[in-house]
Enzyme design. Structure first.
Site, PDB file in Angstrom:
ATOM      1  N   CYS A   1       1.291  -1.726   0.173  1.00  0.00           N
ATOM      2  CA  CYS A   1       0.566   0.185   0.211  1.00  0.00           C
ATOM      3  C   CYS A   1       1.138   1.550  -0.397  1.00  0.00           C
ATOM      4  O   CYS A   1       1.520   1.154   0.768  1.00  0.00           O
ATOM      5  CB  CYS A   1      -0.292   0.252   1.124  1.00  0.00           C
ATOM      6  SG  CYS A   1      -1.944   1.115   0.862  1.00  0.00           S
TER       7      CYS A   1
ATOM      8  N   CYS B   1       1.013   4.541   7.005  1.00  0.00           N
ATOM      9  CA  CYS B   1       0.041   4.686   7.853  1.00  0.00           C
ATOM     10  C   CYS B   1       1.665   3.492   9.351  1.00  0.00           C
ATOM     11  O   CYS B   1       1.871   2.477   8.628  1.00  0.00           O
ATOM     12  CB  CYS B   1      -1.383   3.883   8.143  1.00  0.00           C
ATOM     13  SG  CYS B   1      -2.096   4.465   6.762  1.00  0.00           S
TER      14      CYS B   1
ATOM     15  N   CYS C   1       0.867   0.025  10.691  1.00  0.00           N
ATOM     16  CA  CYS C   1      -0.182  -0.512   8.891  1.00  0.00           C
ATOM     17  C   CYS C   1       1.374  -2.178   8.572  1.00  0.00           C
ATOM     18  O   CYS C   1       1.431  -1.162   7.732  1.00  0.00           O
ATOM     19  CB  CYS C   1      -0.826  -0.220   8.052  1.00  0.00           C
ATOM     20  SG  CYS C   1      -1.662  -1.258   7.297  1.00  0.00           S
TER      21      CYS C   1
ATOM     22  N   CYS D   1     -16.534  -8.747   5.714  1.00  0.00           N
ATOM     23  CA  CYS D   1     -15.878  -7.547   5.362  1.00  0.00           C
ATOM     24  C   CYS D   1     -15.176  -8.252   5.007  1.00  0.00           C
ATOM     25  O   CYS D   1     -14.013  -8.798   4.884  1.00  0.00           O
ATOM     26  CB  CYS D   1     -15.484  -7.120   6.900  1.00  0.00           C
ATOM     27  SG  CYS D   1     -17.089  -7.282   7.898  1.00  0.00           S
TER      28      CYS D   1
ATOM     29  N   CYS E   1     -19.171  -5.410   3.430  1.00  0.00           N
ATOM     30  CA  CYS E   1     -18.878  -4.826   4.580  1.00  0.00           C
ATOM     31  C   CYS E   1     -17.365  -4.168   3.870  1.00  0.00           C
ATOM     32  O   CYS E   1     -17.058  -5.686   3.322  1.00  0.00           O
ATOM     33  CB  CYS E   1     -18.548  -4.700   5.729  1.00  0.00           C
ATOM     34  SG  CYS E   1     -16.936  -3.144   6.217  1.00  0.00           S
TER      35      CYS E   1
ATOM     36  N   CYS F   1     -19.103   2.051   9.001  1.00  0.00           N
ATOM     37  CA  CYS F   1     -18.669   1.371   9.772  1.00  0.00           C
ATOM     38  C   CYS F   1     -17.178   2.590  10.461  1.00  0.00           C
ATOM     39  O   CYS F   1     -15.735   2.208   9.192  1.00  0.00           O
ATOM     40  CB  CYS F   1     -18.224   0.090   9.818  1.00  0.00           C
ATOM     41  SG  CYS F   1     -17.006  -0.667  10.472  1.00  0.00           S
TER      42      CYS F   1
ATOM     43  N   ARG G   1     -17.443  -2.412  18.462  1.00  0.00           N
ATOM     44  CA  ARG G   1     -16.513  -3.538  18.266  1.00  0.00           C
ATOM     45  C   ARG G   1     -15.194  -3.799  18.673  1.00  0.00           C
ATOM     46  O   ARG G   1     -15.224  -2.869  18.702  1.00  0.00           O
ATOM     47  CB  ARG G   1     -16.901  -3.739  16.211  1.00  0.00           C
ATOM     48  CG  ARG G   1     -15.659  -5.530  16.306  1.00  0.00           C
ATOM     49  CD  ARG G   1     -15.699  -6.060  14.960  1.00  0.00           C
ATOM     50  NE  ARG G   1     -16.633  -5.768  14.403  1.00  0.00           N
ATOM     51  CZ  ARG G   1     -17.788  -4.659  13.267  1.00  0.00           C
ATOM     52  NH1 ARG G   1     -16.617  -3.855  13.088  1.00  0.00           N
ATOM     53  NH2 ARG G   1     -17.921  -4.750  11.999  1.00  0.00           N
TER      54      ARG G   1
END
Ligand code: SAM
Ligand code: DTB
Ligand code: SF4
Length: 349
Positions: free
Chosen positions: A56, A60, A63, A100, A131, A191, A263
């Site tokens: 990616c 971040c 991550c 998801c 999702c 979400c 969650r």
């Protein structure tokens, strides 16, 4: 008893007061509100699948999928639609009602979108909620997802606006809010939540919840993740947060967003059963089941089933879904698991 009001005007001092309540008072308040809107002995179960893993371009710091860090991850191109549907079927068989799908993208491209739309249609055809989390969306993309029948879009704000640039340098908080606005305007459910344990202060946690609760409608689903410290990421050596502080966050989220599913998200693999039980008491009523999150480990399904049985908590069925055969199969699987556990306990004794 009158229902707790759904408010969108939360201010920092009152939220900080909630965080500073004695633990028992806070949990009691959260559980009282929880019971006004939910059955306290039910949790909603979702399952995650990474449909495109690693490489990616975003930076971040938490991550494992960022191209900026070497985490030894096996990278994968966008999965084939049929593979995704097979994984969704397996998730349904363990009692999951929502599937998801996550992609390590800054945003989906025009080339990617048709495949994602097919995945959504295929998973929906199984009778599951869908999702996806694909990064930034344009207004048109949000509408295309809605037209394909998508139920939820996951897009986390992760932390406070002030702390955001300490963690993420390749996009802004404003861009995240813009995508959430497109998603809402397209009629999708939201979400959105965050991560604890990145070095943020309690004020940052309070400000994240204020951002979420003061949206014109509360996100229907609020995932609270405990940072999974992955080797090779800049946060790999961050100190653990006190488990009671994690529980406080869930309780304050429950109080501020009484009707939302909160969650207990990433980090359960590193959490003992007692902490998870406290999380449910504080008002968490959704978990991810399945042995993997996106790229990191999640508890084995047998362990989760055993925990839910010990606590007398049932997996929540879809409201709009009355597949009694499916429900009976799940209940039978849980009973059998319970019997095996009891048998194991007896042989060990
Ligand atoms: N690329 C898309 C995006 O960032 O919106 C979707 C996938 S991204 C992996 C989805 C979310 O996973 C992030 O917003 C973050 O909240 C969560 N996440 C990622 N790595 C994590 C970690 N190590 N621990 C806890 N949560 C994590
Ligand atoms: C969310 O809030 N947590 C999930 C889901 N939404 C997409 C992701 C957790 C990822 C944990 C790290 C990993 O497994 O890669
Ligand atoms: Fe990419 Fe999402 Fe990971 Fe950020 S959180 S690096 S955008 S996959």
């Amino acid at each position: 008893m009158s229902l707790s009001a759904i408010r969108h005007n939360w201010a920092l001092p009152e939220v900080m007061e909630l965080f500073q309540l004695p633990f028992n008072d806070l949990i009691f308040k959260a559980q009282t509100i929880h019971r006004q809107y939910f059955n306290t002995n039910e949790v909603q179960i979702s399952t995650l699948l990474s449909i495109k893993t690693g490489s990616c371009p975003e930076d971040c710091k938490y991550c494992p999928q960022s191209v900026h860090y070497n985490t030894g991850l096996d990278k994968e191109k966008l999965l084939e639609v049929q593979k995704v549907i097979a994984k969704a079927k397996a998730a349904k068989a363990i009692g999951s009602t929502r599937f998801c799908m996550g992609a390590a993208w800054k945003h989906p491209t025009a080339k990617d979108m048709p495949y994602v739309l097919e995945m959504i249609k295929g998973v929906k055809a199984l009778g599951m909620e869908t999702c996806v989390t694909l990064g930034r969306l344009s207004q048109d993309q949000a509408h295309a997802l809605a037209d394909a029948g998508l139920d939820y879009y996951n897009h986390n704000l992760d932390t406070s606006p002030e702390f955001y640039s300490h963690i993420i340098t390749t996009h802004t908080y404003g861009e995240r809010l813009q995508t959430l606005a497109y998603v809402r305007e397209a009629g999708l459910k939201i979400c959105s939540g965050g991560i604890l344990g990145m070095g943020e202060s309690v004020i940052d946690r309070a400000k994240l919840l204020i951002q979420l609760a003061n949206l014109s409608e509360h996100p229907e689903s609020v995932p609270i993740n405990n940072l999974v410290k992955v080797k090779g990421t800049p946060l790999e050596n961050e100190s653990d947060i006190e488990p009671f502080d994690f529980i406080r966050m869930l309780a304050v989220a429950r109080i501020m967003m009484p009707k939302s599913y909160v969650r207990l998200s990433a980090g359960r693999q590193q959490m003992n059963e007692q902490t998870q039980a406290l999380a449910f008491l504080a008002g968490a009523n959704s978990i991810f089941c399945g042995d993997k999150l996106l790229t990191t480990a999640n508890p084995q399904i047998e362990k989760d089933q055993a925990l839910l049985i010990k606590l007398g908590i049932r997996p929540k069925q879809r409201q709009d879904y009355s597949d009694e055969v499916h429900q009976a199969a799940i209940e039978q699987a849980i009973i059998e698991q319970h019997q095996t556990n009891m048998l194991n306990d007896t042989t060990k004794a």
